[in-house]
Design a protein around this motif. Structure first.
Motif, short mmCIF file in Angstrom:
data_model
loop_
_atom_site.label_atom_id
_atom_site.label_comp_id
_atom_site.label_asym_id
_atom_site.label_seq_id
_atom_site.Cartn_x
_atom_site.Cartn_y
_atom_site.Cartn_z
N ARG A 121 21.09 -48.46 -62.62
CA ARG A 121 20.63 -48.84 -64.09
C ARG A 121 21.39 -47.80 -64.78
O ARG A 121 20.77 -46.76 -65.22
N TRP A 125 24.24 -51.14 -68.15
CA TRP A 125 23.18 -52.11 -67.46
C TRP A 125 22.09 -52.30 -68.55
O TRP A 125 21.62 -53.40 -68.90
N TYR A 126 21.66 -51.36 -69.16
CA TYR A 126 20.47 -51.23 -70.30
C TYR A 126 21.12 -51.98 -71.30
O TYR A 126 20.36 -53.01 -72.11
N TYR A 127 22.23 -51.70 -71.86
CA TYR A 127 22.90 -52.37 -72.80
C TYR A 127 23.01 -53.91 -72.76
O TYR A 127 22.51 -54.84 -73.63
N SER A 129 21.43 -55.73 -70.55
CA SER A 129 19.92 -56.17 -70.53
C SER A 129 19.28 -56.51 -71.81
O SER A 129 18.75 -57.53 -72.07
N ALA A 130 19.51 -55.22 -72.56
CA ALA A 130 18.96 -55.48 -74.11
C ALA A 130 19.44 -56.97 -74.75
O ALA A 130 18.72 -57.68 -75.26
N THR A 141 11.22 -55.62 -75.50
CA THR A 141 11.95 -55.37 -74.52
C THR A 141 13.39 -54.98 -74.72
O THR A 141 14.08 -54.06 -74.22
N GLN A 144 13.61 -51.50 -76.25
CA GLN A 144 13.34 -50.43 -75.46
C GLN A 144 14.36 -50.19 -74.74
O GLN A 144 15.26 -49.07 -74.24
N HIS A 145 15.27 -51.54 -74.22
CA HIS A 145 16.57 -51.30 -73.31
C HIS A 145 17.53 -50.75 -74.17
O HIS A 145 18.57 -49.92 -73.75
N ARG A 148 17.26 -47.33 -74.45
CA ARG A 148 17.51 -46.55 -73.19
C ARG A 148 18.95 -46.28 -72.94
O ARG A 148 19.55 -45.17 -72.43
N ALA A 149 19.80 -47.35 -73.42
CA ALA A 149 21.31 -47.45 -73.05
C ALA A 149 21.67 -46.40 -74.14
O ALA A 149 22.63 -45.50 -73.73
N TYR A 159 26.53 -49.40 -78.24
CA TYR A 159 25.26 -49.41 -77.98
C TYR A 159 24.47 -48.94 -79.07
O TYR A 159 23.44 -49.63 -79.42
#
Length: 212
Positions: A121, A125-127, A129-130, A141, A144-145, A148-149, A159
């Motif tokens: 992750r 990945w977080y980007y 996913s966002a 969500t 949040q993601h 996190r990115a 990002y």
């Protein structure tokens, strides 16, 4: 590499929907998770990678050509989604590459399914996913993601721009809500106003209800 249209099994004058459908079907057919018990799973994985590359090449051709119908990074789709960076990294694993392609095609749930199979992750990945979460309407969500990115890769402006887009949108809705906020009037203030009016009319009867 073979002609990308030949890899996907579509003609060069195929519509966007036909290309997406062919890519989607082949990705599912040759996905590593669908070939775990296949004695030729290594060949299937190579075919999967070839399909991802072919689709990516076609998307690039459409962006550079006329009437491709696919926006560049950073713009909003008419359907409410957000275009991720269309350039897959050379070191991307198949699931990440597939997620990028799914996002750019508007298949956000399929992108999330691919991302959920990735164990590392990272900020990327977080980007992704966002972006996918935003595409299916999971704005909380997505925020949040995105945050996190940015926290994992604070110098990545890609990002950060997306996170700011989400923050700006949330602030806009909040401001709109404040604009339509109703004003409450307490019973005491109503009573006081009526009493003052009655006193005014009683004391100055000649001025109240004066006939014209």
């Amino acid at each position: 590499m073979r002609d990308p249209y030949t890899v996907l099994g579509v003609s060069r004058d195929a519509s966007d929907d036909e290309i997406k459908k062919a890519y989607r079907n082949l990705s599912r057919k040759y996905h590593p998770d669908a070939n775990l018990n296949n004695p030729n799973k290594e060949l299937a994985e190579e075919r999967f990678k070839e399909v991802q590359q072919a689709y990516e090449d076609i998307m690039k051709q459409k962006q550079q050509g006329v009437g491709g119908g696919y926006g560049s990074y950073g713009s909003y789709r008419s359907g409410g989604g957000y275009n991720a960076n269309t350039s897959a990294n050379s070191d991307d694993e198949p699931n990440i590459r597939a997620a990028v392609n799914y996002i750019n095609s508007g298949y956000y749930q399929e992108a999330l399914n691919c991302l959920n199979r990735v164990s590392a992750r990272t900020g990327r990945w977080y980007y992704l996913s966002a972006v996918a979460q935003y595409g299916i309407g999971n704005n909380v969500t997505a925020m949040q993601h995105a945050q996190r990115a940015v926290s994992l890769e604070p110098s990545n402006m890609e990002y950060r721009r997306f996170m700011e887009q989400l923050e700006y949108g949330g602030q806009w809705y909040q401001n709109m809500g404040q604009g339509f906020r109703t004003t409450t009037i307490s019973p005491l203030s109503c009573c006081t106003t009526l009493c003052l009016m009655e006193m005014f009319c009683s004391g100055f009867g000649n001025f109240c209800f004066m006939p014209h």
